[in-house]
Design a protein around this motif. Sequence first.
Motif: not given
Lengths: 751, 80
Positions: A446-455
């Motif tokens: 099971x892999x977990x990761x997060x994401x982000x963008x400024x917009x």
Amino acid sequence: MAEAVDYKQIGTSPVRPDGFDKVTGRAQFGADVNLPNMIHGKVLRSPHAHARIKSVDVSAALAMPGVYAAISGADFPGGRLEGEAGGEGGGTMDDVAKNVMARNKVLYHGHAVAAVAASTARLAEQALEAIKVEYEVLTPVLDVVAAMDAAATLVNEENYTALPEKPENPSNIANVGRLERGNLDEGFMAADVVVEREFTCPMAHQGYIEPHACIASIDERGRGTVWCSTQGHFEHRAATSKMLGKNMADLKFVATEIGGGFGGKTVVYLEPLATLLSEKSGRPVKMTMSREEVFRATGPSSATVARVKVGVRKDGTITAAQSWIAFEAGAFAGAPYMPGAMSIYAPYEIENFLVETFDVLVNKPKVAAYRAPGAPQAMHAFECALDEAAQLLNMDPIDLRMVNAADEGTQSPYGPKFPPIGFKACLQAAKAHPNYTKPVPEGAGRGVAVGFWFNVGMQSSAEVNINENGSVMIIEGSPDIGGSRASMCLMAAETLGIDYDDVRAQVGDTESTGFCNVTGGSRTTFATGMAVTQACEAVIADCKRRAAMTWGLDEDQVEWEDGQAVPGPGVNADVKPLSLAELARKAGKTGGPITARASLNAQGAGAAFSVNFADLRVDRETGKVDVLSYTAIQDAGKAIHPAYVEGQMQGGAAQGIGWALNEEYIFDENGVLENAGFLDYRIPVASDLPMIDTEIVEVPNPSHPFGVRGVGETPIVAPLGVCANAVSRSLDMRITELPMSPPRLLDAIDG
Amino acid sequence: MVKVVLSNPMLALTQGSRELEFAVSNYRELTLALCAQWPQMATLIERSAVAIDGQIYQDAFAEPLASGSEVFFMPRIEGG
């Protein structure tokens, strides 16, 4: 800000207005426009990755019957062009012009050298063979780390690293980025575990299904119209007119339906060529790229080499983080080195950090924006290092992220403090999700990761016209690549208090509506939606004025409720409410047609965070990876059209999974792309993927009337780390190179 | 006073001073004050986005600034 409750239209998911035309084949895409006397343009492309052009002779091609025009770099105005192109990594206008058509040097295999227009596409291809080009072949620069060496062959002898003081010597490093805070030595000293790894991401293409296409029809005065598949027809008009030395008022650009862009259609490739060929031939010229041309000469994303070191205490606190990332720019400067630097630590509150990034020239296609440009590569590296730290600490990877999670008031790594954000809410939703609480399937990881963008916000215009029966026509200037027409209609219906079915939206050409920046950066629902909302508010104000006139009341004695003007509280007036339809019918008596427009430069786009997790299993005999389940959770601020938001999340996940598992540009030692087609460049198909489960978190953006945050970029960021972490846990070994294709995994398994 | 935090490319002009304070009441006055002290700052400001009290502006012009406001200059972002 409006309360996030009691919406009647927003938050519903009506059938997309463009869907019927698309499934019946009626929709007009870039290549679907046909005009009388139209001829066909084709491009001659470089067979070398790096060479000096000694001469180009198009005379033999021009002499062929049925060939109407032929052009090369010499046909473009000379001198250096000022200004920058739109879109992340758009680069300077001068570089974009030299990418559209090579001048003194070809800088990658497939670089345009000349173009012809002939009566048929077949004849145009034959005419290309008659063009004589003499090259002095040079050594190609293909490895990003080697390219950074001071002794490396130069892609561009005039490239000096952009530093406050001009360096003594040119190099292949165009730009450097650096963000830092605190004291790294102290931070790493305070850590209980330190993870240090080098990660690589390949060059990958946006993979839009519709190839680039346009038709230009220019008259004897040099004026005319260009129809094209684009994310921004206003900016395409600006670039084309600038490259050709024309007054932009002489060109009308029409955005056709678009079959995918993902950032790759924010820059021009064919439009200036078709315009020039049409002007020279006196006929409309259609140009379409083959899939091979799309791969060789458009897009892709940057390949990266990332060296990451992170220190973590036993309680999960990140004490220090250090990163060094080299981004391949391709043949011209413009890799997303700063967004990569700004995003890598963005989800976390870290006391001590340093990130250095580099924009490096190599003899490969000029990179273009690709959903959240720079963030997937940078965050893949850091999210994998964090996962390994969590394993070393025997800690749940979501818990580790929660310990460090940024929240409202946290100072972001790139400077400002965050306004309200939904990262912690996404982590909480992930931890509680039934897909997370169930056991990991046998043999899977099971892999977990997060994401982000400024917009972003940027400039938008919209008009709202009330038809004679009270129905509504919106004209916006943002090409609809992700369902924005439906979102505009929903926001207009909500604001006006009418039914969604009474509202239509269309994308106006450059002579029909005001300027709009490209549809990119997850800005359209946010910014153009704000323009539509403001225009609707102006319509309401006008309708209240007309109702007051009708009733003999003052304007401030009239209110707008549920799509009709009513007397305000305490106003003693024996009148019936006036609906929008009634006001429209009587518009001739109250001042003429009811219309309003709004133009703005929208500020305050709210950052969007995501948390993804998935179960992946590797077949140890073949190296094939099966994605058993995938869950994407993202803060949308407020989902105007939830089904479209889910579609963005699912599409981004699919693209990210493809990048992680199979997609890569494979070059030979001469810089020739060896897999320029969908048979050898393998994007995921439906049978490769499970249902992508989604959960929309809604932490409203206080800067938008409905709380909207952009949703299009963030979904591609987390999947690279998710897949790498899942595969690494499945194999019980760290996989640091993407894509995790069967041969690469077999090599790792075999040691 | 308004607290201003400069971006890395700006530090070369200020000899490394990252945080400054100005008595100004809007963003335009701030940029004029910066350019009066460092004329080359104008180009860098033009290429920057700015965050005022956490709100990111791609193109700020005359936004009001209160005493205690924080202004961060940062690279412009567009996206795909």
